[in-house]
Scaffold this motif. Structure first.
Motif, PDB file in Angstrom:
ATOM      1  N   THR A 107       0.809  -1.115   0.057  1.00 27.79           N
ATOM      2  CA  THR A 107      -0.084   0.097  -0.150  1.00 27.79           C
ATOM      3  C   THR A 107       0.741   1.186   0.033  1.00 27.79           C
ATOM      4  O   THR A 107       0.454   2.357   0.106  1.00 27.79           O
ATOM      5  N   HIS A 109       3.289   3.478  -2.196  1.00 31.53           N
ATOM      6  CA  HIS A 109       3.704   3.648  -3.620  1.00 31.53           C
ATOM      7  C   HIS A 109       5.307   3.621  -3.852  1.00 31.53           C
ATOM      8  O   HIS A 109       5.686   2.915  -4.829  1.00 31.53           O
ATOM      9  N   VAL A 131       0.266   5.041 -12.498  1.00 35.10           N
ATOM     10  CA  VAL A 131      -0.212   5.758 -11.239  1.00 35.10           C
ATOM     11  C   VAL A 131      -0.328   7.433 -11.419  1.00 35.10           C
ATOM     12  O   VAL A 131      -1.703   7.872 -11.305  1.00 35.10           O
ATOM     13  N   MET A 135      -4.315   8.855 -11.860  1.00 37.82           N
ATOM     14  CA  MET A 135      -4.898   9.641 -10.884  1.00 37.82           C
ATOM     15  C   MET A 135      -5.684  10.940 -11.451  1.00 37.82           C
ATOM     16  O   MET A 135      -6.707  11.187 -10.915  1.00 37.82           O
ATOM     17  N   VAL A 223      -4.388   0.056  -8.915  1.00 35.23           N
ATOM     18  CA  VAL A 223      -4.210   1.404  -8.288  1.00 35.23           C
ATOM     19  C   VAL A 223      -5.288   1.253  -6.957  1.00 35.23           C
ATOM     20  O   VAL A 223      -4.482   1.889  -5.735  1.00 35.23           O
ATOM     21  N   GLU A 226      -3.246  -0.467  -4.368  1.00 36.81           N
ATOM     22  CA  GLU A 226      -2.137   0.387  -3.654  1.00 36.81           C
ATOM     23  C   GLU A 226      -2.664   1.452  -2.780  1.00 36.81           C
ATOM     24  O   GLU A 226      -2.325   1.817  -1.525  1.00 36.81           O
ATOM     25  N   LEU A 227      -3.799   1.891  -3.164  1.00 30.20           N
ATOM     26  CA  LEU A 227      -4.659   3.203  -2.564  1.00 30.20           C
ATOM     27  C   LEU A 227      -5.379   2.543  -1.058  1.00 30.20           C
ATOM     28  O   LEU A 227      -5.281   3.205  -0.200  1.00 30.20           O
ATOM     29  N   GLY A 228      -5.847   1.507  -1.458  1.00 26.34           N
ATOM     30  CA  GLY A 228      -6.807   1.092  -0.383  1.00 26.34           C
ATOM     31  C   GLY A 228      -6.767  -0.343   0.310  1.00 26.34           C
ATOM     32  O   GLY A 228      -7.278  -0.575   1.408  1.00 26.34           O
TER      33      GLY A 228
END
Ligand code: FAD
Length: 543
Positions: A107, A109, A131, A135, A223, A226-228
């Motif tokens: 999680t 980057h 990414v 975004m 993505v 990675e974010l959540g």
């Protein structure tokens, strides 16, 4: 028929119904949810199916889609007050190849850039660029998955995209949406380990790596991970079900389980109620059906006067590949050979890589049991240790590349006989998968307390919407996806019958725990009621 006691009646209690009912109940609507099984939640089913003290997610397990959903954004405070707690991990997913090579997506980057750069010079930079490009337009990508596309809101999203990107930019964006996972992965990354890490996620969108849109879906998922991360409710998905049901009940709504709805009642092209299989009728002018198009048009509305397009949509709706679940209860934690992080990762995919996923998908689509399936190894205890006694182990295994009716075995070992998923067939196939896992987890068999296998037939038995064991309630091929779900002749959530709405995994935005279709319809009904209340207020004022 009884007098109308409910503003809205939901058929089925899957996540889309529960979230939709909660939003409506909170908005002051009287809702009733009718469920044919004796439990609420549909594909969310938490149970001690192996041994006492081992809490398994029998079907769906991972909640990134719900945690990222509009419904959660709206209901989170109340859900938490009712006892829901999400746990998460910094190690959401990994890949392990047959030769022991592994790769991970975290999680963070910067860690991901480093990890991929170490696999092949340039892959880390390519991830960084992916990414960075994703975004600025993430609102458009996620918007496609949360908006009623055939509506003013859908047109609004298209206008927003046009204003921001211009004509050429929009064409480019659309082209990028269509790309296959194979083309996107091989154009973007050099390392076969990076391909192996990302390609299996395409299965979780119901597609294969050569399918249109699978590259876009892989990017969205990667993505989002990675974010959540990979959140799960502490104690299991039942906690989400209970908390959503709590909101419904607090708003005066009700649930009835063991109630199979056999018909939606229609007069003059409008819904007037539903009839359960015991003959009881319930009056309502708004019915929200969380069922497949096959059931909606072939059973519930079989007696209604329908345009041919609707009947055809019901008849022609296609189902996708079948799935199987294997649950292991272990006397100790699984001890993985190789990278230490494997034991702490929520979802590990075992596959030779992109070609391995492609081959297994192709074999399944040709009716064969794959010789070397992609094994999705879920480790719920890596996120929520409360689900088993101290020191014990649980594995949640998912096999997404299976034919609904097998005609043979690509490995030439298992006799599939007449294509029925018998108990013998599922156990023999599970033996092959267990041996695959045991090659990487040497204590799997010595620590095994109990194994429970669910075949595609068992999965459909648990939830009638999972036809033939298709866990996504319908093929997600492009002609049945996005703007065209459930069918090009009948997209969206309204139906030819006024007051009947269609939600669930068979409808846009498709399967998963994002509750998108239930939210879209609840929001529409709340707007409609507001408009009606405003009109009646105006009428009173004028009168
Ligand atoms: C094995 C498996 C693993 C999965 N893993 C994940 C995961 O980890 N993360 C994720 O995001 N998604 C996952 N999914 C997908 C996700 O769980 C589903 O897409 C989602 O739960 C579907 O929700 P739904 O609202 O469409 O309804 P469903 O959950 O399908 O529920 C529909 C309900 O309607 C009831 N019903 C149908 N007809 C009638 C009738 N006539 N009368 C009364 N009741 C009726 C059924 O009994 C059922 O309870 C998984 C699915 C499966 C099966």
């Amino acid at each position: 028929m009884s007098a109308e006691r409910y503003d809205v009646v939901f058929i089925g209690s899957g996540i889309n119904s529960l979230a939709g009912a909660a939003l409506l109940a909170r908005g002051g609507r009287r809702v009733l949810v009718l469920e044919r099984e004796n439990r609420l939640g549909g594909a969310i089913w938490t149970a001690e199916i192996t041994q006492p003290g081992f809490v398994h997610e029998v079907l769906a397990s991972w909640h990134p889609l719900f945690v990222g959903s509009a419904a959660y954004a709206e209901l989170a405070d109340e859900l938490h007050a009712l006892g829901l707690e999400y746990l998460n991990t910094e190690l959401p997913t990994g890949w392990l190849g047959p030769d022991g090579r592994a790769a991970f997506l975290t999680t963070t980057h910067e860690r991901n850039v480093e990890e991929l750069e170490a696999l092949a010079p340039g892959d880390g930079a390519a991830w960084d660029a992916t990414v960075a490009q994703f975004m600025p337009n993430a609102d458009l990508s996620f918007g496609v998955l949360t908006t009623e596309l055939w509506s003013r809101a859908g047109a609004g999203l298209a206008t927003k995209a046009y204003r921001r990107l211009g004509r050429r930019g929009l064409v480019e964006f659309g082209g990028n949406v269509l790309v296959s996972a194979r083309d996107w992965l091989t154009e973007t990354f050099d390392s076969s380990s990076t391909h192996g890490l990302l390609a299996p996620w395409v299965l979780h969108t119901g597609l294969g790596p050569e399918a249109a849109v699978s590259g876009f879906m892989t990017q969205v998922i990667a993505v989002a991970i990675e974010l959540g991360g990979m959140p799960v409710p502490k104690g299991g998905g039942v906690k989400l079900v209970d908390a959503l049901a709590g909101i419904v009940r607090a708003g005066g709504g009700a649930f009835e389980t063991g109630r199979d709805v056999e018909a939606i009642l229609v007069e003059n092209g409008k819904a007037t109620g539903v009839r359960a299989d015991d003959g009881e009728t319930i009056a309502t002018s708004r019915v929200v059906a969380n069922v497949t198009p096959t059931q909606l048009y072939g059973r519930l509305l079989a007696g209604a006067d329908l345009p041919e397009a609707a009947r055809e949509a019901g008849r022609r709706f296609r189902y996708g590949r079948a799935e199987m679940q294997i649950h292991f209860a272990l006397d100790e934690a699984p001890s993985w050979d190789g990278d230490d992080r494997l034991g702490q990762t929520a979802v590990v995919h075992l596959t030779p890589g992109l070609d391995g996923v492609s081959r297994a998908v192709n074999e399944a689509e040709r009716g064969l049991l794959p010789a070397e399936a992609t094994v999705v190894v879920g480790q719920p205890l890596a996120v929520d240790p409360s689900r088993a006694p101290d020191g014990k182990g649980i594995l949640w295994i998912q096999l997404q590349e299976l034919p609904r009716r097998p005609t043979g075995d690509a490995a030439g070992e298992i006799d599939t006989r007449d294509g029925a998923w018998t108990d013998e067939l599922k156990e023999r196939y599970a033996d092959r998968i267990q041996a695959r896992i045991a090659r990487h987890v040497p204590n799997l068999e010595s620590a095994l307390l109990k194994r429970v296998v669910l075949s595609p037939t068992d999965i459909e038995r648990a939830d009638v919407n999972l036809v033939g064991g298709d866990i996504y309630s319908g093929s997600c091929a492009l002609d049945q996806n996005l703007l065209w779900r459930p069918r090009p002749s009948l997209p969206g959530h309204t139906t030819p019958i006024r007051g009947v709405y269609h939600i669930g995994a068979s409808t846009h935005p498709g399967p998963g725990l994002g509750a998108g279709s239930g939210t879209i319809v609840a929001q529409a009904l709340l707007r409609e009621n507001r408009a009606r209340l405003a009109l009646s207020g105006l009428g009173r004022h004028l009168g």
